[in-house]
Scaffold this motif. Structure first.
Motif, PDB file in Angstrom:
ATOM      1  N   LEU A 152       0.830  -1.204   0.000  1.00  0.00           N
ATOM      2  CA  LEU A 152       0.000   0.000   0.000  1.00  0.00           C
ATOM      3  C   LEU A 152       0.861   1.249   0.000  1.00  0.00           C
ATOM      4  O   LEU A 152       0.591   2.212  -0.727  1.00  0.00           O
ATOM      5  N   PHE A 207       1.011   4.219  -2.914  1.00  0.00           N
ATOM      6  CA  PHE A 207       0.782   5.637  -2.608  1.00  0.00           C
ATOM      7  C   PHE A 207       1.952   6.501  -3.076  1.00  0.00           C
ATOM      8  O   PHE A 207       1.763   7.560  -3.669  1.00  0.00           O
ATOM      9  N   GLU A 208       3.159   6.052  -2.798  1.00  0.00           N
ATOM     10  CA  GLU A 208       4.338   6.830  -3.142  1.00  0.00           C
ATOM     11  C   GLU A 208       4.560   6.916  -4.650  1.00  0.00           C
ATOM     12  O   GLU A 208       5.054   7.927  -5.158  1.00  0.00           O
ATOM     13  N   VAL A 213      -2.460   5.455  -6.668  1.00  0.00           N
ATOM     14  CA  VAL A 213      -3.764   5.689  -6.047  1.00  0.00           C
ATOM     15  C   VAL A 213      -3.963   7.197  -5.943  1.00  0.00           C
ATOM     16  O   VAL A 213      -3.124   7.882  -5.365  1.00  0.00           O
ATOM     17  N   GLU A 233      -5.335  10.893  -4.706  1.00  0.00           N
ATOM     18  CA  GLU A 233      -5.486  11.403  -3.343  1.00  0.00           C
ATOM     19  C   GLU A 233      -6.883  11.147  -2.779  1.00  0.00           C
ATOM     20  O   GLU A 233      -7.034  10.757  -1.628  1.00  0.00           O
ATOM     21  N   LYS A 259      -7.294   7.529  -1.418  1.00  0.00           N
ATOM     22  CA  LYS A 259      -6.329   6.926  -0.492  1.00  0.00           C
ATOM     23  C   LYS A 259      -6.981   6.439   0.801  1.00  0.00           C
ATOM     24  O   LYS A 259      -6.796   5.288   1.205  1.00  0.00           O
ATOM     25  N   SER A 260      -7.742   7.294   1.449  1.00  0.00           N
ATOM     26  CA  SER A 260      -8.365   6.888   2.718  1.00  0.00           C
ATOM     27  C   SER A 260      -9.372   5.757   2.530  1.00  0.00           C
ATOM     28  O   SER A 260      -9.356   4.777   3.288  1.00  0.00           O
ATOM     29  N   VAL A 290      -9.347   3.489   0.208  1.00  0.00           N
ATOM     30  CA  VAL A 290      -8.560   2.290  -0.115  1.00  0.00           C
ATOM     31  C   VAL A 290      -7.971   1.691   1.158  1.00  0.00           C
ATOM     32  O   VAL A 290      -7.974   0.467   1.356  1.00  0.00           O
ATOM     33  N   VAL A 291      -7.463   2.541   2.044  1.00  0.00           N
ATOM     34  CA  VAL A 291      -6.877   2.053   3.297  1.00  0.00           C
ATOM     35  C   VAL A 291      -7.914   1.291   4.110  1.00  0.00           C
ATOM     36  O   VAL A 291      -7.647   0.198   4.620  1.00  0.00           O
ATOM     37  N   SER A 304       1.856  11.234   2.682  1.00  0.00           N
ATOM     38  CA  SER A 304       0.417  11.434   2.879  1.00  0.00           C
ATOM     39  C   SER A 304      -0.126  10.684   4.088  1.00  0.00           C
ATOM     40  O   SER A 304      -1.329  10.616   4.288  1.00  0.00           O
ATOM     41  N   MET A 338      -4.094  10.489   6.002  1.00  0.00           N
ATOM     42  CA  MET A 338      -4.817   9.252   6.307  1.00  0.00           C
ATOM     43  C   MET A 338      -5.076   9.133   7.795  1.00  0.00           C
ATOM     44  O   MET A 338      -6.138   8.700   8.224  1.00  0.00           O
TER      45      MET A 338
END
Length: 617
Positions: free
Chosen positions: A207, A211-212, A216, A218, A221-222, A224-225, A262, A266
């Motif tokens: 993950l 992200f880096e 994914v 912005e 991102k949350s 997906v987490v 980021s 999150m």
């Protein structure tokens, strides 16, 4: 027909968040308020019973919520925090947990009257504390960094281990009693635990890499987490029950230590989700209890067990495990007392109560009552005592709520000196050593570094400071700092100096009101204006409102160029002036303002004349 399930969902949400608000408003332990609320609407008045209402979905909902909460807590576990506490953390999480398991099991057998099998299962489970109960207490008590970090790390790391220890104890019991003919199941248990850790690490690394590398966007991102956390937890839990918690903890720690840019965004999102989940889950668990369970709590053997767990087992395990770790006696005393149990203990104990009963251990019937008694007694006792005990032991910030000033200049130094005279903790933060020269000369506390740097986050102790004031000549930087810390401090506690170059021009009011914190003092006065006033001889003046000298009279007599800075309530509450400030000063309040020199001269002249009149008489 009105859907009762929808009504229950609505009521649980309202009661959960309402309990959080009441706790915040009246400075009460949130988990205590939530527990009492759940008991009132559940077993006491019988308004709702979530376990019956949700049916088969009840346990999965609780499990997923616990997984997300534990993951969010593990996102705060950065190994850089372990510089000076790695030894006590390791000892408490290993030797301390083992001692607590053995002593807790002995107490359960000899005091609570449980069989050896049930005692060792429940003894392993009750080593947990957990982020759902520890984090709210740490925010409430404002502990010094070292004991706060120890309690935080212990609560998050030991949480999954407690559940695993209970599973391990049960597997050993099955092997010793002949239910499991060989040692294969024990080996599978250890293999499943290792698999859960590896799975969590792999998901975390994958993950983080996505992200880096920008795979994914912005806005996803949350979400997906959250989905990946649930997926990771479910896969591990399917392989071996209760290993899912270990997996999501490993995933969170992996992400926390990857240096992902980021991760803070999150974390803020998941903190909000966690508050919602914690609130609703506590209401659901307490509201689902039976009245018979509440009555069982007051039986002598359960009360005796809980008391010994609190005043003997926990302190002894901490004192023995931290010998030679460098912790002071006061730190050991505080950590040895604070061990509230929470959601994991409640959810896992109900699972083992069913398993043990099916295995023929009839004494497991009291596990739910025993667990809830331990949870409610520890939550209430530790929730109400942590602040008092921490202050008595000198392990929390004392006095008034403090202020953290960003930017070192003549005005912030003078403002700091006025706050220091009022016994208010204050510190100036600046990344320019030359700018800090005046603060050093005047004896004002300072920190040399950038407030937004990761190094500052780990070194600077921000616990004593409730307010952040950004007062630099860079308006964009001021807004950036405010935006960064609004989620942590709250919008009402984060301020920036006016960005207006002149009143009515410069930034549009619509943008200014939405970006960053609130405008400090008055939008008419930016930093240049305040520095100019100091150069013109303006002074910091304190005025106490009385019944004879009201706020209305004070405003009427003040000079138009006076700048209201802050006020101190008789209770010690500190409030900084801003255009959004709604508090009306009242009798007993002390108002600190930046006053023209003519006013100060008039005040001195009046005193001279008063003394002269007395001497003449």
């Amino acid at each position: 027909m009105f859907p009762l399930e929808l009504f229950e969902i609505m009521l649980i949400g309202v009661l959960g968040i309402g309990s959080q608000w009441i706790a915040w408003r009246y400075r009460l332990p949130a988990i205590v308020v939530m527990s009492i609320t759940g008991l009132l609407v559940g077993p006491i008045f019988g308004i709702i019973n979530p376990e019956e209402g949700f049916g088969d979905l009840y346990s999965p909902i609780i499990s997923v919520a616990v997984a997300i909460i534990l993951f969010e807590g593990s996102l705060n576990l950065n190994f850089k925090e372990l510089r000076d506490i790695s030894k006590p953390i390791f000892r408490i999480s290993t030797l301390g947990a083992f001692i607590a398991w053995i002593l807790g099991s002995l107490t359960a057998h000899y005091i609570a009257g449980l069989s050896w099998a049930v005692s060792f299962v429940i003894g392993g489970l009750f080593i947990v504390t957990g982020p759902t109960v520890i984090m709210p207490l740490l925010r409430q008590a404002k502990l010094n960094p070292r004991p706060a970090k120890i309690l935080k790390w212990e609560g998050i790391i030991v949480d999954p281990f407690g559940a695993l220890l209970a599973v391990f104890a049960f597997k050993v019991i099955e092997f010793l009693t002949g239910v499991i003919p060989d040692i294969t199941h024990l080996l599978l248990f250890f293999a499943a635990s290792v698999f859960a850790v590896v799975l969590g690490w792999a998901f975390g690394r994958g993950l983080g890499w996505m992200f880096e590398e920008g795979h994914v966007p912005e806005f996803l991102k949350s979400p997906v987490v959250v989905v990946v956390v649930i997926f990771c937890f479910t896969i591990a839990d399917i392989v071996m029950h209760e290993t899912g918690l270990l997996s999501v903890t490993a995933m969170g720690i992996t992400l926390a230590n990857m240096g992902i840019s980021s991760i803070s965004d999150m974390r803020h999102f998941k903190e909000n989700i966690t508050v919602l989940l914690t609130s609703t889950i506590f209401i659901m668990l307490t509201a689902s209890l039976e009245r018979e369970t509440l009555l069982q709590i007051f039986s002598p053997n359960i009360i005796g067990y809980v008391v010994l767990m609190m005043i003997v087992v926990r302190p002894l395990s901490i004192f023995l495990s931290t010998i030679g770790t460098g912790l002071s006696l006061n730190e050991k005393t505080l950590v040895g007392w604070i061990a509230p149990r929470g959601i994991v203990a409640l959810t896992v104990s109900s699972y083992f109560a069913t398993i043990l009963l099916n295995a023929g251990y009839q004494d497991a019937e009291i596990l739910t009552a025993l667990t809830f008694a331990l949870v409610i007694f520890t939550v209430v006792a530790h929730g109400f005592s942590i602040g008092w005990l921490a202050k008595k032991l000198g392990l929390s910030s004392q006095g008034h709520p403090g202020a953290l000033l960003i930017g070192s200049n003549k005005f912030t130094v003078e403002l700091s000196k006025s706050l220091m005279k009022a016994d208010i903790p204050v510190i100036i933060v600046d990344s320019n050593w030359e700018s800090l020269s005046l603060a050093r000369k005047e004896g004002v506390s300072f920190y040399y570094g950038d407030m937004l740097s990761e190094q500052t986050e780990h070194i600077l102790d921000t616990i004593p400071y409730d307010y952040i004031l950004t007062i630099t000549d860079d308006s964009a930087y001021n807004s950036l700092v405010c935006t960064t810390f609004v989620p942590e401090y709250g919008r009402t506690n984060v301020f920036k100096i006016s960005p207006y170059t002149e009143y009515g021009n410069g930034y549009s009011s619509g943008v200014v009101s939405k970006v960053g914190g609130r405008i400090l003092f008055d939008k008419k006065f930016n930093l240049d204006d305040l520095l100019e006033k100091l150069d013109d001889g303006y002074v910091f003046r304190q005025t106490t409102l009385t019944e004879q000298f009201s706020y209305e009279q004070y405003v009427a007599e003040k000079d138009d160029s006076t700048v209201f800075l802050y006020l101190i309530k008789p209770s010690g509450q500190l409030k900084f002036y801003s255009e959004e400030m709604r508090t009306v000063p009242s009798t007993g309040d002390k108002i600190i303002s930046l006053t023209p020199p003519t006013k100060e001269k008039e005040k001195i002249q009046a005193k001279i004349e008063s003394i002269r009149d007395i001497n003449q008489n």
